[in-house]
Design a protein around this motif. Sequence first.
Motif, PDB file in Angstrom:
ATOM      1  N   LEU A 252       0.831  -1.202   0.000  1.00 32.39           N
ATOM      2  CA  LEU A 252       0.000   0.000   0.000  1.00 32.39           C
ATOM      3  C   LEU A 252       0.868   1.256   0.000  1.00 32.39           C
ATOM      4  O   LEU A 252       0.503   2.274  -0.592  1.00 32.39           O
ATOM      5  CB  LEU A 252      -0.934  -0.005   1.210  1.00 32.39           C
ATOM      6  CG  LEU A 252      -2.002  -1.106   1.218  1.00 32.39           C
ATOM      7  CD1 LEU A 252      -2.840  -1.019   2.494  1.00 32.39           C
ATOM      8  CD2 LEU A 252      -2.902  -1.010  -0.001  1.00 32.39           C
ATOM      9  N   GLY A 253       2.023   1.201   0.674  1.00 30.67           N
ATOM     10  CA  GLY A 253       2.934   2.347   0.674  1.00 30.67           C
ATOM     11  C   GLY A 253       3.492   2.625  -0.704  1.00 30.67           C
ATOM     12  O   GLY A 253       3.632   3.785  -1.112  1.00 30.67           O
ATOM     13  N   MET A 254       3.794   1.561  -1.455  1.00 26.84           N
ATOM     14  CA  MET A 254       4.305   1.744  -2.810  1.00 26.84           C
ATOM     15  C   MET A 254       3.250   2.361  -3.718  1.00 26.84           C
ATOM     16  O   MET A 254       3.549   3.242  -4.532  1.00 26.84           O
ATOM     17  CB  MET A 254       4.770   0.400  -3.365  1.00 26.84           C
ATOM     18  CG  MET A 254       6.019  -0.157  -2.713  1.00 26.84           C
ATOM     19  SD  MET A 254       6.413  -1.845  -3.245  1.00 26.84           S
ATOM     20  CE  MET A 254       6.717  -1.583  -4.981  1.00 26.84           C
ATOM     21  N   VAL A 255       2.008   1.901  -3.575  1.00 26.00           N
ATOM     22  CA  VAL A 255       0.923   2.463  -4.394  1.00 26.00           C
ATOM     23  C   VAL A 255       0.661   3.910  -3.997  1.00 26.00           C
ATOM     24  O   VAL A 255       0.557   4.801  -4.865  1.00 26.00           O
ATOM     25  CB  VAL A 255      -0.351   1.613  -4.235  1.00 26.00           C
ATOM     26  CG1 VAL A 255      -1.511   2.264  -4.974  1.00 26.00           C
ATOM     27  CG2 VAL A 255      -0.122   0.201  -4.759  1.00 26.00           C
ATOM     28  N   PHE A 256       0.573   4.169  -2.701  1.00 32.50           N
ATOM     29  CA  PHE A 256       0.347   5.534  -2.225  1.00 32.50           C
ATOM     30  C   PHE A 256       1.481   6.452  -2.676  1.00 32.50           C
ATOM     31  O   PHE A 256       1.248   7.588  -3.109  1.00 32.50           O
ATOM     32  CB  PHE A 256       0.247   5.530  -0.695  1.00 32.50           C
ATOM     33  CG  PHE A 256      -0.100   6.861  -0.099  1.00 32.50           C
ATOM     34  CD1 PHE A 256      -1.407   7.187   0.219  1.00 32.50           C
ATOM     35  CD2 PHE A 256       0.894   7.800   0.167  1.00 32.50           C
ATOM     36  CE1 PHE A 256      -1.727   8.413   0.771  1.00 32.50           C
ATOM     37  CE2 PHE A 256       0.587   9.033   0.721  1.00 32.50           C
ATOM     38  CZ  PHE A 256      -0.734   9.341   1.026  1.00 32.50           C
ATOM     39  N   GLY A 257       2.720   5.971  -2.579  1.00 39.00           N
ATOM     40  CA  GLY A 257       3.867   6.784  -2.958  1.00 39.00           C
ATOM     41  C   GLY A 257       3.873   7.158  -4.420  1.00 39.00           C
ATOM     42  O   GLY A 257       4.282   8.262  -4.797  1.00 39.00           O
TER      43      GLY A 257
ATOM     44  N   THR B 194      -7.144  -0.667   2.474  1.00 37.02           N
ATOM     45  CA  THR B 194      -6.658  -1.596   3.499  1.00 37.02           C
ATOM     46  C   THR B 194      -7.505  -2.866   3.548  1.00 37.02           C
ATOM     47  O   THR B 194      -7.045  -3.897   4.048  1.00 37.02           O
ATOM     48  CB  THR B 194      -6.669  -0.933   4.887  1.00 37.02           C
ATOM     49  OG1 THR B 194      -7.993  -0.449   5.182  1.00 37.02           O
ATOM     50  CG2 THR B 194      -5.691   0.228   4.952  1.00 37.02           C
ATOM     51  N   ALA B 195      -8.738  -2.799   3.040  1.00 37.10           N
ATOM     52  CA  ALA B 195      -9.589  -3.994   3.013  1.00 37.10           C
ATOM     53  C   ALA B 195      -8.988  -5.095   2.153  1.00 37.10           C
ATOM     54  O   ALA B 195      -9.321  -6.275   2.330  1.00 37.10           O
ATOM     55  CB  ALA B 195     -10.981  -3.629   2.506  1.00 37.10           C
ATOM     56  N   LEU B 196      -8.080  -4.736   1.233  1.00 38.95           N
ATOM     57  CA  LEU B 196      -7.495  -5.741   0.351  1.00 38.95           C
ATOM     58  C   LEU B 196      -6.592  -6.717   1.097  1.00 38.95           C
ATOM     59  O   LEU B 196      -6.398  -7.844   0.632  1.00 38.95           O
ATOM     60  CB  LEU B 196      -6.695  -5.057  -0.766  1.00 38.95           C
ATOM     61  CG  LEU B 196      -7.491  -4.171  -1.736  1.00 38.95           C
ATOM     62  CD1 LEU B 196      -6.538  -3.454  -2.686  1.00 38.95           C
ATOM     63  CD2 LEU B 196      -8.497  -4.992  -2.518  1.00 38.95           C
ATOM     64  N   VAL B 197      -6.018  -6.295   2.229  1.00 38.31           N
ATOM     65  CA  VAL B 197      -5.071  -7.164   2.932  1.00 38.31           C
ATOM     66  C   VAL B 197      -5.761  -8.375   3.534  1.00 38.31           C
ATOM     67  O   VAL B 197      -5.081  -9.301   3.992  1.00 38.31           O
ATOM     68  CB  VAL B 197      -4.302  -6.392   4.026  1.00 38.31           C
ATOM     69  CG1 VAL B 197      -3.512  -5.244   3.418  1.00 38.31           C
ATOM     70  CG2 VAL B 197      -5.246  -5.881   5.102  1.00 38.31           C
TER      71      VAL B 197
ATOM     72  N   LEU C 293     -10.318  -5.498   9.634  1.00 42.19           N
ATOM     73  CA  LEU C 293     -11.766  -5.373   9.752  1.00 42.19           C
ATOM     74  C   LEU C 293     -12.492  -6.218   8.705  1.00 42.19           C
ATOM     75  O   LEU C 293     -13.481  -6.903   9.018  1.00 42.19           O
ATOM     76  CB  LEU C 293     -12.161  -3.898   9.611  1.00 42.19           C
ATOM     77  CG  LEU C 293     -13.656  -3.580   9.572  1.00 42.19           C
ATOM     78  CD1 LEU C 293     -14.345  -4.045  10.844  1.00 42.19           C
ATOM     79  CD2 LEU C 293     -13.878  -2.084   9.344  1.00 42.19           C
ATOM     80  N   MET C 294     -12.018  -6.195   7.471  1.00 45.96           N
ATOM     81  CA  MET C 294     -12.703  -6.919   6.406  1.00 45.96           C
ATOM     82  C   MET C 294     -12.611  -8.428   6.613  1.00 45.96           C
ATOM     83  O   MET C 294     -13.596  -9.146   6.401  1.00 45.96           O
ATOM     84  CB  MET C 294     -12.095  -6.534   5.053  1.00 45.96           C
ATOM     85  CG  MET C 294     -12.936  -6.949   3.857  1.00 45.96           C
ATOM     86  SD  MET C 294     -14.529  -6.097   3.877  1.00 45.96           S
ATOM     87  CE  MET C 294     -15.510  -7.209   2.904  1.00 45.96           C
ATOM     88  N   ARG C 295     -11.449  -8.912   7.019  1.00 46.14           N
ATOM     89  CA  ARG C 295     -11.297 -10.357   7.216  1.00 46.14           C
ATOM     90  C   ARG C 295     -12.167 -10.830   8.378  1.00 46.14           C
ATOM     91  O   ARG C 295     -12.820 -11.882   8.284  1.00 46.14           O
ATOM     92  CB  ARG C 295      -9.839 -10.720   7.468  1.00 46.14           C
ATOM     93  CG  ARG C 295      -9.642 -12.201   7.770  1.00 46.14           C
ATOM     94  CD  ARG C 295      -8.170 -12.596   7.789  1.00 46.14           C
ATOM     95  NE  ARG C 295      -7.984 -13.932   8.286  1.00 46.14           N
ATOM     96  CZ  ARG C 295      -8.186 -15.039   7.599  1.00 46.14           C
ATOM     97  NH1 ARG C 295      -8.586 -14.954   6.351  1.00 46.14           N
ATOM     98  NH2 ARG C 295      -7.983 -16.223   8.137  1.00 46.14           N
TER      99      ARG C 295
END
Length: 235
Positions: A109-114, A174-177, A185-187
């Motif tokens: 997620l950091g790589m995508v956000f960056g 973050t739901a993807l994790v 939360l999603m899991r």
Amino acid sequence: MYELFAYGDAGWGDEILRGLAITAQLAIVTLPVGLALGFLAAFCSLSQLRTLRFFGFGYTTVMRGLPEILTLFVVYNGVGLLLNSALRWWNPDGGGTNFSPFAAGVIALGMVFGAFAGEVIRGAFNSLDRGQAEAGRAIGMSQRKIFFRIQLPQFWRFALPGLGNLWINMLKDTALVSVIALDDLMRMTKVAVGVTKQPFTFYLVACLIYWVLCLLSEVVLARMEKRANRGVRRA
């Protein structure tokens, strides 16, 4: 319905709250990582060196073109494989290790956000009045002082709207994790649905929780933007 969200063995309230805590931790830890990568990508894109510009534009182009979930799978499986290979090379008799899903989520997620933040930051710096930097150099200010005293305070005014949107998108991503077995939360919602066979109830509650998180973020971001624009006369 209220019994479904009770604490203890009778309900799923404590599991949902633990998942919410992990989701919040993941987003908060990912934010500085993504901002650091965004500043690095913007610095490379604005550099006078062709190699650095190639690296900066290449990173943002590739990462923005990949689906987030694919990036997550590549990081989780690829980094784990490299880590185990390095451990076997270092100690052939030792066992392997499991790559943390939380760390994989932060990195991916950091790589995508960056990548997206790099474009926002680059655009914000290009929007600054270059005459002010030239005036700073004319009175003998170093480039470091020009950056921290002239450019950076104004940079936030242009960058905050875009970075705020990226934060909200990342908060939802973050739901993807959940697909790599991180108990967010999603899991935990999916587990509760599988046990209780109440998909509408639990998914609706998850929707409300994500919506509240985004709403609170928008309130905080609005106040930050108001403070960043103080003293600015609007036409």
